[in-house]
Motif scaffolding. Structure first.
Motif, PDB file in Angstrom:
ATOM      1  N   GLY B   7       0.823  -1.201   0.000  1.00 13.33           N
ATOM      2  CA  GLY B   7       0.000   0.000   0.000  1.00 13.33           C
ATOM      3  C   GLY B   7       0.855   1.247   0.000  1.00 13.33           C
ATOM      4  N   ARG B   8       1.979   1.167   0.773  1.00 13.26           N
ATOM      5  CA  ARG B   8       2.871   2.321   0.817  1.00 13.26           C
ATOM      6  C   ARG B   8       3.810   2.338  -0.385  1.00 13.26           C
ATOM      7  N   GLY B   9       3.771   1.270  -1.144  1.00  7.56           N
ATOM      8  CA  GLY B   9       4.588   1.253  -2.348  1.00  7.56           C
ATOM      9  C   GLY B   9       6.053   1.008  -2.075  1.00  7.56           C
ATOM     10  N   ILE B  10       6.376   0.484  -0.875  1.00 10.94           N
ATOM     11  CA  ILE B  10       7.783   0.220  -0.582  1.00 10.94           C
ATOM     12  C   ILE B  10       7.975  -1.271  -0.353  1.00 10.94           C
ATOM     13  N   ILE B  11       8.796  -1.873  -1.165  1.00 12.21           N
ATOM     14  CA  ILE B  11       9.187  -3.237  -0.862  1.00 12.21           C
ATOM     15  C   ILE B  11      10.520  -3.149  -0.163  1.00 12.21           C
ATOM     16  N   PRO B  12      10.638  -3.694   1.047  1.00 10.85           N
ATOM     17  CA  PRO B  12      11.902  -3.563   1.767  1.00 10.85           C
ATOM     18  C   PRO B  12      13.025  -4.265   1.017  1.00 10.85           C
ATOM     19  N   LEU B  13      14.221  -3.764   1.244  1.00  9.52           N
ATOM     20  CA  LEU B  13      15.409  -4.366   0.645  1.00  9.52           C
ATOM     21  C   LEU B  13      15.546  -5.804   1.140  1.00  9.52           C
ATOM     22  N   LEU B  14      15.420  -5.966   2.438  1.00 11.28           N
ATOM     23  CA  LEU B  14      15.524  -7.299   3.024  1.00 11.28           C
ATOM     24  C   LEU B  14      14.303  -7.553   3.882  1.00 11.28           C
ATOM     25  N   GLN B  15      13.766  -8.745   3.716  1.00 12.05           N
ATOM     26  CA  GLN B  15      12.601  -9.068   4.505  1.00 12.05           C
ATOM     27  C   GLN B  15      12.754 -10.474   5.055  1.00 12.05           C
ATOM     28  N   VAL B  16      12.626 -10.594   6.364  1.00 11.62           N
ATOM     29  CA  VAL B  16      12.680 -11.905   7.003  1.00 11.62           C
ATOM     30  C   VAL B  16      11.286 -12.173   7.526  1.00 11.62           C
ATOM     31  N   GLU B  17      10.688 -13.282   7.087  1.00  7.85           N
ATOM     32  CA  GLU B  17       9.292 -13.517   7.459  1.00  7.85           C
ATOM     33  C   GLU B  17       9.131 -14.771   8.299  1.00  7.85           C
ATOM     34  N   SER B  18       8.550 -14.593   9.466  1.00  6.54           N
ATOM     35  CA  SER B  18       8.231 -15.655  10.433  1.00  6.54           C
ATOM     36  C   SER B  18       9.250 -16.790  10.421  1.00  6.54           C
ATOM     37  N   VAL B  19      10.500 -16.420  10.728  1.00 10.82           N
ATOM     38  CA  VAL B  19      11.578 -17.405  10.777  1.00 10.82           C
ATOM     39  C   VAL B  19      11.661 -18.026  12.166  1.00 10.82           C
ATOM     40  N   SER B  20      11.774 -19.354  12.204  1.00 11.83           N
ATOM     41  CA  SER B  20      11.915 -20.064  13.472  1.00 11.83           C
ATOM     42  C   SER B  20      13.101 -21.007  13.394  1.00 11.83           C
ATOM     43  N   LYS B  21      13.715 -21.234  14.562  1.00 14.92           N
ATOM     44  CA  LYS B  21      14.828 -22.187  14.617  1.00 14.92           C
ATOM     45  C   LYS B  21      14.898 -22.822  15.996  1.00 14.92           C
ATOM     46  N   LYS B  22      14.977 -24.143  15.986  1.00 16.22           N
ATOM     47  CA  LYS B  22      15.134 -24.874  17.247  1.00 16.22           C
ATOM     48  C   LYS B  22      16.401 -25.680  17.187  1.00 16.22           C
ATOM     49  N   TYR B  23      17.145 -25.746  18.311  1.00 19.46           N
ATOM     50  CA  TYR B  23      18.233 -26.719  18.427  1.00 19.46           C
ATOM     51  C   TYR B  23      17.786 -27.729  19.467  1.00 19.46           C
ATOM     52  N   GLY B  24      17.403 -28.895  19.044  1.00 25.30           N
ATOM     53  CA  GLY B  24      16.848 -29.865  19.984  1.00 25.30           C
ATOM     54  C   GLY B  24      15.578 -29.306  20.579  1.00 25.30           C
TER      55      GLY B  24
END
Lengths: 317, 504
Positions: B7-24
């Motif tokens: 809507g604002r017409g801006i696509i971010p340079l970098l976008q991280v979306e709902s990233v998850s990480k588990k170790y064990g």
């Protein structure tokens, strides 16, 4: 003052000047103290012997620079030696065939060493030790005492020389120039130093570590193969005892030449100086005529002293 | 989220979306969203173990996330491939600088992407380009052909950043870039960042120094326990709020009450000489419960003093006195069983056994007192290491966890636990707070103070004057291995101290 001296020694070691100065010193002593050293026959003989160790050492450097070690070079020499003489069996045409065969085997051995190290992430020390035992077994299985022979024409060539310089020595020097160009002026060489210097960092730079390590092991095996061909051609017949202990001599020479076993450092011109020193010590001790056992004893002492003096331990950064 | 941006017409340079990480069982990142606009700086702060390194790892393709997406200019990046991240324009400058010291500057600059002409490296071209780029970025006196180990730490960092610039990096991640820099060098770094911003490069700036992050960032994300605790933009930066978001509760950030100092002399140093010169040796006296800060420029002898007192050599003359017993300085090297313990400057290289458990690392110096007839007394070992584990609030899954897998602050606590285990009368701490986040810092300061409150003394070397002020009662400023001046509270403040050190 002492720091100053240390950095100065360090500088010498960097370029391998110290080791070559020692070589020259030893030559001067040998000329003064023995009658037979400076004869053309002895020099040709020394350079002929030297060529094999020089090539194995240079090959070893390629592996050491990437942070690994190859303990299987002695057994590679054995196997190549018995196969060359067995397959050639005194025939020139068969000799060419044998040469092709051992080239393929050398590439395969180098490739396997690196494949096992990379795939299972096992230390090169263990992998190449295992490979050494396998190849030794193969060589003895092929023949216990040696079979066939190297064609006379080849032996003649190997003993041939221009003045005191054997043909094979000059070919060996050509190979060293090639390796030294590879290490310092090619992408592969730069990557080898990078992988040995810090493999995590090399990976982050987008360097293909597996391929680089594989290349270094194949280079090592090919150089070892040529060394073995020279060696067996001098002997005329390949016994499975050929090349015993050469892996440790080559590693000693590499360390004396200022390379570190951790990887990332080392120059061809310097490490072959280490190999020259080892060969000369042998020759000079022989000429002095002291008993074989005491020669071994003295050689051990000199090696320990030499590594202590020339290795990078002193060089503090 | 996407809609609003479109809507604002801006696509971010970098976008991280709902990233998850588990170790064990251990959740390191839970559903993180993160974005970076071109030409801006996005600061990331958080305590050790909050998930900063994992986030960086995922963006730069070194860590494979369990779920979620990383996009550059709306193009998804393959997970777990440093190469893919690099070619998408993401590059990282790590806290541990990763240039190869044996290679030349230009070789490092081009490593992995060399210029080859006729199958040979084109060194002169690479040197030329390196020179041009470095001078464009400001020069900094770096010789493109010099071996990298000859450069200062700050210069090496500039080379690393320049290396990223050369690769047309769009997203530059700086992981604790200021940890190795002095204050002048930090402003140089900030200048460089601003220049990169002007070129359209987006920068992710990770640090535990809040003041710095505030100064340079356009946005700040606070991570805590793998979640985004707070996201603020420059116009409404609010330091107390940021700190609260980082630590979780404000109470652990309290100023600890000063301990009572008794009047007995516990430790004194008389004319200790570290150098064979005409300077007068170092002398000072500490009462029970006192902490002495040791300051001075690099090379002023701070670390040497501590090493000397720890019996690691380098003492030429003078004497020390512990609880009324006098020892000759020269003998310190040979004496055993003194109640003195030393914490070295570089915990990873000089202190910890990274591949061993927390427990082993805590007890290793005292195994002889923790064993019977030469066999380890496991019951005793468990009890005492448990005690320190709790006392120092080490955050880990248990005593068996490998030290390599702990964050910097927790590693430092393990090392401190080892140093304090035998209840030494004299603690010698070299940079105990280096590379440690705010939360762990408070806890380490507390631990040192409560150890000293039992009637012991401590010497603390730190290049962060604020830490010295927070910890100590007196400050010794060294120059050339000798005393420059001795300052003590109450008239000790950071500015005055900074001035004194600067003038030393």
């Amino acid at each position: 003052m002492s720091m100053n001296l240390e950095t100065r020694i360090g500088k010498l070691k960097d370029d391998g000047q110290a080791i070559w100065l020692t070589v020259i010193l030893l030559i001067v002593i040998a000329i003064l103290k023995t009658d037979s050293f400076a004869t053309s026959r002895n020099l040709t003989n020394v350079l002929g012997q030297y060529t094999s160790l020089m090539l194995v050492t240079a090959g070893m450097l390629a592996v050491v620079v990437t942070g690994h070690i190859d303990l299987s070079v002695a057994s590679q020499v054995r196997l190549v030696a018995v196969l060359m003489s067995g397959v050639a069996d005194g025939n020139n045409i068969k000799f060419i065939f044998a040469l092709v065969l051992v080239t393929v085997i050398a590439c395969f051995v180098g490739f396997m060493n690196s494949l096992i190290i990379n795939t299972f992430n096992i230390d090169a020390f263990i992998v190449t030790l295992g490979m050494s035992i396998i190849l030794e077994g193969a060589a003895y299985a092929y023949t216990e005492k040696g079979e066939g022979s190297i064609p006379m024409s080849v032996s003649d060539f190997v003993y041939g020389s221009v003045g005191p310089l054997p043909y094979v020595f000059m070919i060996g020097i050509g190979m060293l120039v090639f390796l030294s160009q590879l290490l310092s002026h090619s992408r592969t060489g730069l990557w080898m130093y990078a992988v040995g210097g810090d493999s995590a960092m090399a990976r982050r730079s987008g360097i293909d570590i597996y391929r680089t390590v594989t290349k270094s092991f194949i280079v090592c095996s090919l150089f070892t193969m040529i060394a073995a061909v020279v060696q067996v051609s001098r002997q005329g017949i390949g016994a499975p005892s050929t090349g015993s202990g050469v892996e440790l001599l080559a590693i000693t020479a590499v360390v004396m030449g200022g390379a570190t076993l951790g990887g990332g450092k080392g120059k061809v011109s310097a490490v072959v100086g280490g190999a020259m020193l080892l060969t000369l010590i042998n020759n000079v001790l022989n000429l002095t005529g002291i008993s074989q056992y005491w020669q071994t004893f003295v050689r051990g002492l000199i090696v320990v002293a030499g590594v202590g003096l020339f290795s990078r331990r002193l060089l503090k950064r | 989220m996407t809609n609003r941006l479109e809507g604002r017409g801006i696509i971010p340079l970098l976008q991280v979306e709902s990233v998850s990480k588990k170790y064990g069982e251990n959740v390191v990142l839970a559903n993180i969203d993160f974005s970076l606009q071109a030409g801006t700086v996005h600061g990331v702060i958080g305590q050790n173990g909050a998930g900063k390194s994992t986030l960086v790892g995922i963006i730069s393709g070194i860590v494979v996330p369990d779920s979620g997406d990383v996009r550059v200019s709306d193009n998804p990046i393959e997970h777990g491939s440093p190469r893919a991240a690099l070619s998408a324009g993401i590059a990282t400058v790590y806290q541990e600088l990763s240039l190869l010291p044996e290679l030349a500057v230009y070789e490092n600059m081009f490593l992995g992407d060399e210029i080859v002409k006729n199958r040979r490296l084109d060194s002169s071209e690479m040197i030329e380009q390196t020179r041009a780029l470095l001078s464009e970025l400001g020069g900094y006196g770096i010789d493109a052909a010099s071996r990298t180990w000859r450069l200062s730490l700050a210069q090496r960092q500039i080379v690393e950043i320049a290396r990223c610039v050369r690769r047309n990096v769009k997203v530059l991640i700086l992981d604790e870039p200021s940890a190795v820099l002095g204050s002048n060098e930090i402003s140089t770094l900030f200048e460089l960042i601003k220049r990169l911003n002007a070129r359209g490069t987006g920068v992710i700036y990770i640090s535990h120094r809040l003041a710095e992050v505030e100064q340079i960032s356009d946005q700040i994300t606070v991570l805590r326990d793998g979640c985004t605790a707070l996201l603020q933009s420059r116009e409404n930066f609010d330091r107390p709020k940021l700190i609260r978001a980082m630590i979780g509760n404000e109470s652990s950030f309290r100023e600890t009450a000063h301990t009572k100092i008794s009047v007995t002399n516990a430790f004194s140093v008389d004319g200790l000489k570290l150098h064979n010169n005409d300077e007068v040796g170092i002398s000072f006296t500490l009462l029970r419960g006192e902490i002495l800060g040791v300051a001075g420029h690099t090379g002023s002898g701070r670390s040497r003093l501590l090493k000397g007192l720890a019996g690691l050599g380098g003492v030429i003359g003078g004497s020390i006195e512990i609880e009324g017993v006098k020892y000759e300085g020269k003998d310190l090297k040979k004496l055993k069983g003194l109640s003195v313990r030393y914490l070295p400057e570089d915990r990873k290289k000089l202190g910890l056994f990274l591949d061993r458990s927390i427990r082993d690392n805590i007890v290793v110096s005292d195994v002889s007192t923790l064993s019977k007839f030469g066999f380890l007394n496991f019951k005793k070992i468990m009890l005492i290491s448990q005690e320190f584990f709790i006392k120092l609030r080490i955050r880990a899954q248990g005593l068996d966890q490998l030290v390599a897998r702990l964050s910097g602050g927790n590693q430092q606590k393990v090392l401190l636990a080892r140093t304090m285990l035998s209840a030494p009368q004299v603690l010698l701490l070299d940079e105990p707070l280096r590379g440690v986040d705010v939360g762990a810092k408070t806890e380490i300061i507390d631990a040192i103070k409560s150890h000293v409150a039992l009637g012991n003394v401590a010497l603390v070397v730190s290049s962060e004057l604020a830490d010295i002020i927070a910890l100590t009662n007196k400050v010794l400023i060294l120059r050339n291995g000798a005393t420059h001046s001795l300052m003590s509270k109450p008239n000790l403040d950071e500015n005055e101290l900074a001035l004194a050190v600067e003038n030393s």
